[in-house]
Structure formats: C-alpha cells, structure tokens
Design a protein around this motif. Structure first.
Motif, PDB file in Angstrom:
ATOM      1  N   ASP A   1       1.040  -1.112  -0.144  1.00 38.58           N
ATOM      2  CA  ASP A   1       0.064  -0.005  -0.076  1.00 38.58           C
ATOM      3  C   ASP A   1       0.861   1.192  -0.055  1.00 38.58           C
ATOM      4  O   ASP A   1       2.080   1.362   0.757  1.00 38.58           O
ATOM      5  N   ASN A   2       0.581   2.397  -0.643  1.00 43.99           N
ATOM      6  CA  ASN A   2       1.314   3.388  -0.667  1.00 43.99           C
ATOM      7  C   ASN A   2       0.497   5.030  -0.486  1.00 43.99           C
ATOM      8  O   ASN A   2      -0.627   4.705  -0.439  1.00 43.99           O
ATOM      9  N   THR A   3       1.502   5.744  -0.159  1.00 43.51           N
ATOM     10  CA  THR A   3       0.493   7.130   0.253  1.00 43.51           C
ATOM     11  C   THR A   3       1.880   8.159  -0.203  1.00 43.51           C
ATOM     12  O   THR A   3       2.825   8.106  -0.410  1.00 43.51           O
TER      13      THR A   3
ATOM     14  N   ASP B   1      -0.985   9.983   6.353  1.00 48.05           N
ATOM     15  CA  ASP B   1      -1.483   8.669   5.976  1.00 48.05           C
ATOM     16  C   ASP B   1      -0.423   7.763   6.812  1.00 48.05           C
ATOM     17  O   ASP B   1      -0.757   6.790   7.146  1.00 48.05           O
TER      18      ASP B   1
ATOM     19  N   PHE C   1      -1.459   4.972   9.334  1.00 45.99           N
ATOM     20  CA  PHE C   1      -0.859   3.678   9.405  1.00 45.99           C
ATOM     21  C   PHE C   1      -0.087   3.266  10.629  1.00 45.99           C
ATOM     22  O   PHE C   1      -0.631   2.013  11.105  1.00 45.99           O
TER      23      PHE C   1
ATOM     24  N   ARG D   1       0.105  -5.626   6.114  1.00 49.88           N
ATOM     25  CA  ARG D   1      -0.397  -4.763   7.167  1.00 49.88           C
ATOM     26  C   ARG D   1       0.846  -3.913   7.909  1.00 49.88           C
ATOM     27  O   ARG D   1       0.815  -2.960   8.692  1.00 49.88           O
TER      28      ARG D   1
ATOM     29  N   ILE E   1       4.205  -0.274   4.388  1.00 49.38           N
ATOM     30  CA  ILE E   1       3.843   1.032   3.563  1.00 49.38           C
ATOM     31  C   ILE E   1       4.697   1.694   2.849  1.00 49.38           C
ATOM     32  O   ILE E   1       5.925   1.681   3.332  1.00 49.38           O
TER      33      ILE E   1
ATOM     34  N   TYR F   1       6.073   5.286   0.999  1.00 50.45           N
ATOM     35  CA  TYR F   1       5.814   6.796   0.996  1.00 50.45           C
ATOM     36  C   TYR F   1       6.369   7.265  -0.677  1.00 50.45           C
ATOM     37  O   TYR F   1       7.673   7.097  -0.744  1.00 50.45           O
TER      38      TYR F   1
END
Length: 407
Positions: free
Chosen positions: A84-86, A91, A95, A308, A311, A313
């Motif tokens: 998952d990315n942001t 965000d 996380f 989970r 993540i 960035y």
C-alpha cells in the motif's frame, strides 16, 4: 599436475567471488578492472582446457551461449504481495495508529528503506547456491528469468556461509539499471534508430525479459536485496538484522537503510530524501516503511494484496512549466522519426532543461502540442525530460497544429 590445476581453478573462483563482493556489496574494491579481468581470463582459459572441472556456480558460467525459446512459469512458495502506498505524512501517522492497534501493548520500531525503482525479483538459494530466479508476476507466480539473472554480477551465484545461512533461502529484491547505464543505453538506441526507453525501470524490466542472455549481460543491471520469502529457518528475528545477515552472505543491501524509533522519525527520514534523491546513481520513487520485528509481521498479517506491517511513501514527480519554442524531428540511423520539443530554458530537478522528448507522433496528436504552447514537463525517471501536459488556456491565438511529416 591435475590436482594443482584443480586447486588453482578453485582459488581463482574464490578470489573472483571475493572481489565481486568487495565491489558490489561493500563498495570497497581492492583491484583494478584490468587485474580483475586478468583473473577472469585465466579462470576461463583453465576451464576451457579442463571442461570436466566446470561447475554451474563458476563465475564464468553467468552468461548462457544460446537464446531461450521462451520463459517458463514459476509458482512462488511465499506470495510476493504489493505494498500500500501514500504521498502524505498524515497517512503514515494513520498507518502507525493501525499498527499500534494491531499490536496492542507491544513496543515496536520501524525500518525505513529507499524504494528502488526497478523490477521485483525472487532469488532461490539451496545450500547456498542460486538455483532459480523469478519475476513477481501476479504475486503468486512469475516468469523464470534465471538465465538472465545469472548475468548480473551484483548477484552471487554462491553465498558466503556466515553461520546464519539457511538450507533454503528465498531472497526478495529489486533489479535496477543505474542512471549512467540507462543514459548510455538510450544513446546507443538513438544511434541505432531504435526507440528510447522511457525510464530506468522500463529498461531494467525489458532487459530481464530478453530471450538472449548475452544481450542482457551488456545492460549493466544491478541488484539490492530487501527481504526474504521462504526460508528453512529465519536468519534473525528482526527485519533490520536479516538484512545485515544477507549482506554478510554476500548479497548487496542498500547502505541507506535506517531504523526509526517512532513514526515521527520515519517521517523525518522520508522528507529528508525528497531533496537528496537526485544525488543517487540509481532511481528511487519513494521510501518503504516496515515494522522491524518479524514476529510482529505474523501478528499484523496481510490483506489479500498487501501486508499490514508495511507501507510506501511515494515522492510526487517534480514538474515545471515552460513554453515550446519549436518542435524538431530527429531521424535515427534506421529512419525512425522522433519529435522533440525545444523549450524556453527552465530549471527542473537540479538541471536546466532546454529540450523534451515527445516520444512519437501519436503522443503529439494526443497532447495536441504546438509551437508557442505553455506546457508542463517532468523528468521520466528523473532523467529524461518529457512533456506531460499542454495548458490550452495559455495557448497564443497564432499557434497552429504541428504538421506531422508524411515521409
């Protein structure tokens, strides 16, 4: 005499592997390229005279002599999930809140890594010997690219036994093309009238999917290990420590990996690389943040597509606005035509940009780019300037559609 030759061949293999590790893993070469080539040439000559002594993990056996007919499919023992990315620091804080909730009262820390912009690969070692390499594919299965992976000198064919090497070890990592190699490859392609690669990631991916490993061997690909898949036993209990063990085994691990005590330290590290990323000789498109302890990975688990405990960035592409002063058409050796926009000079990602590729005439039509247009440009892979958007509201009334050549 035969025993002396066998010993000499063994010594040469060990010495070449040692120099590969010094160069690719420790960044501390001890010999010149000429001396390395002399050792390699001697080994190759001895093996040619004594083919019965050639082994699959010899440094001379990296490049296959015959092209493949195609790639077979390999099932991953442990799925290669997405991340998952942001693009937003808030965000990352969200996380962190999910991690804290998932772990309850447990203490935890993070590992922050550069997100190398290349092609994800799984390397399978058995008893320390590389037996197979596969692309990520759909996450459950990928293409067997072992023949091409063996051409990459940064990837050891045999691991160093540091006392922590499992009998079965799947190493996950990124194959990438350094910026200098990418620029040289595109210059060569232009000279030969071939289309340029859009960015180093595409160039790396295309190079790994070539059926002729002899061509792949010329592409100067490299590799960083960033995790493990299936293992017969874990080399360590923390992700950061696992990476140190992989480095001890002779695998290249990025030197910029950092531990972070909390999410605010994570954010500071991520933001610091926004401005430093152009100093690297390889392309990154963000950062990857992972919970450090492996037992906490098990607790947090994953969704059907992403862990989970991890993540990314992502960095937003740096853009600049300028004006198209004219459009030229370059002609390659084979007659390939490539449209190029001549621009009002503008500073972008640390350099002054005066020209930008328009790739092909289909792109010219899609953008409807014209002389005099205000345009937005960015660097593909932070290397090749390209026009990504035309600003019609700023178009001068005299601007006419570009006349695409018919011959």
């Amino acid at each position: 005499m035969g025993e002396d030759i066998e010993k000499r061949i063994g010594w040469l293999r060990d010495e070449i592997r040692r120099h590969d590790r010094l160069y690719y893993v420790l960044n501390a070469p001890e010999v010149s390229d000429r001396e390395y080539d002399r050792l390699f040439a001697e080994l190759k000559k001895l093996e040619s005279s004594h083919p019965e002594l050639v082994t699959p993990d010899s440094p001379t056996q990296r490049v296959s002599g015959e092209p493949l007919e195609g790639f077979s499919t390999v099932a991953h023992a442990v799925a290669m999930l997405s991340i998952d990315n942001t693009y937003d620091a808030d965000d990352l804080r969200a996380f962190d809140e999910r991690v804290a909730k998932g772990l309850g009262a447990q203490d935890y820390d993070y590992v922050v890594e550069l997100k190398i912009d290349g092609l994800a690969i799984s390397l399978r070692y058995e008893q320390g010997v590389l037996v197979r390499a596969a692309t990520r594919g759909d996450g459950t299965k990928g293409d067997d690219v072992s023949t091409n992976i063996r051409t990459i000198k940064a990837i050891p064919l045999r691991l160093e036994n540091n006392g922590h090497m499992p009998d079965i070890l799947e190493v996950r990592g990124e194959v990438y093309m350094p910026k200098a190699a990418f620029a040289a490859l595109n210059r060569e392609r232009i000279e030969q009238g071939e289309a340029e690669f859009a960015n180093p990631r595409n160039a790396a991916a295309g190079s790994l999917k070539l059926l002729d490993a002899r061509i792949t061997a010329t592409r100067k690909l490299s590799f960083f290990a960033y995790s493990v898949g299936q293992v017969s036993r874990r080399p360590a209990e923390g992700h950061y420590e696992v990476l140190q063990k992989l480095r001890e085994m002779g695998l290249p691990v990025n030197p910029n990996i950092k531990k972070a005590a909390d999410i605010e330290e994570v954010i500071r590290i991520c933001l610091s690389w926004e401005s430093k990323k152009t100093e690297l000789d390889y392309q990154i498109d963000g950062m990857v943040i992972k919970v450090n302890r492996l037992d906490q990975h098990d607790i947090l688990g994953s969704t059907h597509r992403a862990p989970r405990w991890c993540i990314s960035y992502k960095f937003a592409a740096e853009q600049a606005e300028t004006v198209v002063e004219s459009i030229d058409v370059q002609v390659g050796k084979t007659g390939t035509l490539t449209p190029v926009a001549n621009l009002k000079p503008v500073l972008l990602a640390g350099t002054t940009v005066k020209r930008a590729t328009l790739h092909n005439f289909d792109e010219v039509r899609r953008l409807d780019v014209r002389q005099g247009d205000a345009v937005v440009i960015e660097k593909a892979g932070e290397i090749i300037p390209q026009v990504v958007k035309v600003l019609p509201a700023k178009r001068p009334s005299s601007a006419k559609p570009f006349a695409i050549p018919t011959e």
